[in-house]
Write a protein that holds these residues in place. Structure first.
Motif, mmCIF file in Angstrom:
data_model
loop_
_atom_site.group_PDB
_atom_site.id
_atom_site.type_symbol
_atom_site.label_atom_id
_atom_site.label_comp_id
_atom_site.label_asym_id
_atom_site.label_seq_id
_atom_site.Cartn_x
_atom_site.Cartn_y
_atom_site.Cartn_z
ATOM 1 N N ASP A 351 -16.463 -7.765 -10.727
ATOM 2 C CA ASP A 351 -15.733 -9.035 -11.515
ATOM 3 C C ASP A 351 -15.194 -9.870 -10.949
ATOM 4 O O ASP A 351 -14.733 -8.533 -9.879
ATOM 5 C CB ASP A 351 -15.125 -8.394 -12.282
ATOM 6 N N ALA A 352 -15.387 -11.151 -10.398
ATOM 7 C CA ALA A 352 -14.873 -12.234 -9.100
ATOM 8 C C ALA A 352 -12.784 -12.290 -10.154
ATOM 9 O O ALA A 352 -12.459 -12.194 -8.536
ATOM 10 C CB ALA A 352 -15.499 -13.058 -9.600
ATOM 11 N N SER A 353 -12.399 -11.842 -11.371
ATOM 12 C CA SER A 353 -11.496 -12.001 -11.426
ATOM 13 C C SER A 353 -10.719 -10.466 -10.941
ATOM 14 O O SER A 353 -9.293 -10.660 -11.446
ATOM 15 C CB SER A 353 -11.123 -12.502 -12.710
ATOM 16 N N ALA A 354 -11.466 -9.886 -10.665
ATOM 17 C CA ALA A 354 -11.199 -8.276 -10.895
ATOM 18 C C ALA A 354 -9.659 -8.088 -9.886
ATOM 19 O O ALA A 354 -10.512 -8.823 -8.444
ATOM 20 C CB ALA A 354 -11.498 -7.339 -10.756
ATOM 21 N N PRO A 355 -8.525 -7.464 -8.845
ATOM 22 C CA PRO A 355 -8.154 -7.475 -7.808
ATOM 23 C C PRO A 355 -8.502 -6.354 -7.527
ATOM 24 O O PRO A 355 -9.294 -5.232 -8.016
ATOM 25 C CB PRO A 355 -6.709 -6.915 -8.767
ATOM 26 N N VAL A 356 -8.896 -6.724 -5.812
ATOM 27 C CA VAL A 356 -9.739 -5.424 -4.712
ATOM 28 C C VAL A 356 -8.975 -4.323 -4.915
ATOM 29 O O VAL A 356 -8.439 -3.101 -4.425
ATOM 30 C CB VAL A 356 -9.291 -6.729 -3.890
ATOM 31 N N PHE A 357 -6.878 -5.034 -5.253
ATOM 32 C CA PHE A 357 -6.061 -3.337 -4.565
ATOM 33 C C PHE A 357 -5.525 -3.236 -5.977
ATOM 34 O O PHE A 357 -4.680 -3.732 -5.672
ATOM 35 C CB PHE A 357 -5.302 -3.634 -3.500
ATOM 36 N N PRO A 358 -6.406 -2.771 -6.903
ATOM 37 C CA PRO A 358 -4.841 -2.628 -7.865
ATOM 38 C C PRO A 358 -3.780 -1.574 -8.557
ATOM 39 O O PRO A 358 -2.909 -2.195 -8.936
ATOM 40 C CB PRO A 358 -5.964 -1.891 -9.321
ATOM 41 N N ARG A 359 -3.782 -1.126 -7.265
ATOM 42 C CA ARG A 359 -2.602 0.175 -7.457
ATOM 43 C C ARG A 359 -1.906 -0.560 -6.910
ATOM 44 O O ARG A 359 -0.464 -0.922 -7.250
ATOM 45 C CB ARG A 359 -2.938 1.365 -5.762
ATOM 46 N N TYR A 360 -2.140 -1.860 -5.794
ATOM 47 C CA TYR A 360 -1.187 -2.666 -5.510
ATOM 48 C C TYR A 360 -0.536 -3.910 -5.725
ATOM 49 O O TYR A 360 0.565 -5.154 -5.526
ATOM 50 C CB TYR A 360 -0.984 -2.938 -3.710
ATOM 51 N N SER A 361 -1.514 -4.442 -6.679
ATOM 52 C CA SER A 361 -1.250 -5.843 -7.250
ATOM 53 C C SER A 361 -0.912 -6.111 -8.662
ATOM 54 O O SER A 361 0.097 -7.141 -8.848
ATOM 55 C CB SER A 361 -2.310 -6.559 -8.032
ATOM 56 N N ARG A 362 -0.480 -4.968 -9.274
ATOM 57 C CA ARG A 362 0.134 -4.512 -10.388
ATOM 58 C C ARG A 362 1.991 -4.579 -10.363
ATOM 59 O O ARG A 362 2.260 -4.929 -8.849
ATOM 60 C CB ARG A 362 -0.304 -3.941 -11.130
ATOM 61 N N GLU A 363 2.794 -4.920 -11.004
ATOM 62 C CA GLU A 363 4.092 -4.994 -11.485
ATOM 63 C C GLU A 363 4.759 -3.706 -10.412
ATOM 64 O O GLU A 363 4.870 -3.062 -10.219
ATOM 65 C CB GLU A 363 5.516 -4.791 -12.735
ATOM 66 N N GLY A 364 5.292 -4.356 -9.543
ATOM 67 C CA GLY A 364 6.412 -2.733 -7.933
ATOM 68 C C GLY A 364 4.993 -2.758 -7.889
ATOM 69 O O GLY A 364 5.626 -1.795 -6.656
ATOM 70 N N GLY A 365 3.852 -3.862 -7.518
ATOM 71 C CA GLY A 365 2.969 -2.897 -6.022
ATOM 72 C C GLY A 365 3.892 -2.971 -4.459
ATOM 73 O O GLY A 365 2.835 -2.405 -3.796
#
Length: 446
Positions: A351-365
């Protein structure tokens, strides 16, 4: 707009909300149901006013009015009276309203009345304020804004667009607010601030051991808040922070961070070879693009463009992601190891809108990423100037050493082209030119 509902009977728009537990003893109904109009535009226009009143009531019930600025105190008491259906600016519209308001005030303070003398003794200010509002209402005009009001307004109007950034913004500005109020000895009307008091703030920060750079940044934040109050809250008078003499820093902004020694960069690569793969990819992209850590960790899949003559990253603003300045919006070519890692990150059906680095893209990342990478750097260097952000300095050094044209350096790293006409004319540096510069600077042969 959580409480915006449509009335199924007639199609009108409503503000509909179950009365929170904290307000059960304040209001008799079990639900707030307020008509907002027949059209959605009417509803959107009126929603904020009614929502704010009820939020003020909740804040009043939870926290009371003690310790608030006069303007905040007035807003909460006014909301209390309006939700009760009372005239907020008088003792009551008629005898019936005046009677029930007197009875409500009596319930608050009667237990403090001496049965012998009839005098009221030891009435807590919190309860006295509520009783006075019931008996006489609140003033029509809001009191003059204080320092606290100015900070509250600024943070409301200029809130960052993600919870993580808002939290850091709140912490930074509230720290500046506390330091100023400590120097003033308490909250104070903005228009009454004097040059002597801001000098006292400066001297207090120096005596507390704050670095010159810290004092300069804090002074800038304070000055910005005061200027906002002057323009938006009709505060009169000059800004006493303007042209305030500050201590000179012994360390230039350039020297606050240093580029990492090559052995440290290589050492971090060696530590990351065993994983995790996302951390290795982030480190590689930072090393080969000179981008800011926040710019890499917040990448979406669609912002890694591989099917192009010059594969590149697209660093841009979008919902949930802001950049430091408009100059930060740019395209950065992927060369060498960065291109290799980027190819691993993008899957065909992703998905083009998906974060590449989900562990670090969310809050506190950002904090997690800094801890992970700085922890590895610290195993190789105890120099406090050596941090993940240092890789931007490394890129600057490499580009200069390769004698890359200054405007190309700025275009790669997202720096301003300057001011005036120099910054107003001309387009971006072509991707091909940026790619050539990076290949030379990184000593990559393709």
């Amino acid at each position: 707009m959580k409480y915006l509902k449509r009335d199924p009977r007639n199609g009108n728009w409503l503000y509909r909300r179950v009365v929170p537990k904290v307000l059960k003893s304040w209001v008799s109904q079990t639900e707030f149901v307020i008509s907002l109009g027949k059209t959605q535009n009417d509803a959107l226009t009126q929603y904020g006013t009614h929502h704010q009143k009820i939020e003020h009531m909740i804040a009043l019930a939870k926290m009371g009015v003690s310790g608030l600025s006069p303007a905040e105190q007035r807003a909460r008491l006014k909301a209390m009276l309006e939700v009760w259906g009372a005239d907020p600016h008088s003792a009551g519209r008629d005898d019936e309203e005046r009677t029930w308001r007197e009875e409500a005030a009596a319930k608050i303070v009667d237990r403090y009345q001496d049965p012998v003398t009839g005098e009221y003794e030891g009435v807590p200010e919190e309860e006295a304020v509520k009783a006075r509002a019931l008996l006489g209402g609140v003033t029509k005009n809001s009191p003059e804004p204080t320092v606290t009001d100015a900070f509250n307004f600024y943070l409301r109007e200029n809130a960052k667009d993600t919870p993580e950034k808002r939290k850091k913004q709140e912490q930074r500005f509230r720290r500046a607010e506390r330091n100023l109020i400590a120097a003033l000895g308490g909250d104070k009307a903005v228009s009454q601030l004097t040059r002597e008091e801001v000098r006292r703030w400066r001297d207090m920060r120096i005596e507390a051991g704050a670095a010159a750079g810290t004092i300069k940044r804090e002074k800038s934040d304070l000055s910005t808040v005061i200027n906002t109050a002057r323009s938006e809250l009709d505060v009169r008078g000059d800004n006493p922070f303007e042209n305030l003499k500050l201590p000179k820093s012994n360390v230039s902004r350039r020297d606050e961070r240093e580029g990492l020694p090559e052995n440290v960069i290589a050492g971090v690569y060696a530590q990351l070879e065993a994983g995790p793969p996302d951390l290795l990819a982030i480190w590689t992209l930072l090393d080969f693009t000179g981008a800011r850590p926040s710019e890499i960790r917040e990448l979406n899949v669609g912002e890694i463009v591989l099917d192009h003559d010059v594969p590149h990253l697209v660093i841009t603003e979008r919902e949930g992601r802001s950049l430091k300045t408009s100059w930060s919006i740019r395209k950065v070519p992927l060369v060498g190891k960065a291109f290799t890692e980027a190819r691993k990150l993008v899957k065909e059906d992703a998905d083009a809108s998906a974060p590449v680095f989900p562990r670090y893209s969310r809050e506190g990342g950002m904090d997690r990423l800094s801890q992970a990478l700085n922890g590895r750097i610290r195993k190789l260097s105890d120099n406090p100037k050596h941090v993940t952000y240092s890789l931007r300095h490394n890129m600057s050094d490499r580009l200069r050493a390769a004698e890359v044209y200054d405007a190309t350096q700025r275009a790669i790293q997202g720096h301003s082209f300057g001011r005036g006409e120099a910054a107003s004319y001309g387009g971006d540096i072509p991707l091909e030119k940026k790619r050539e510069a990076l290949l030379t600077a990184m000593k990559v042969h393709e």
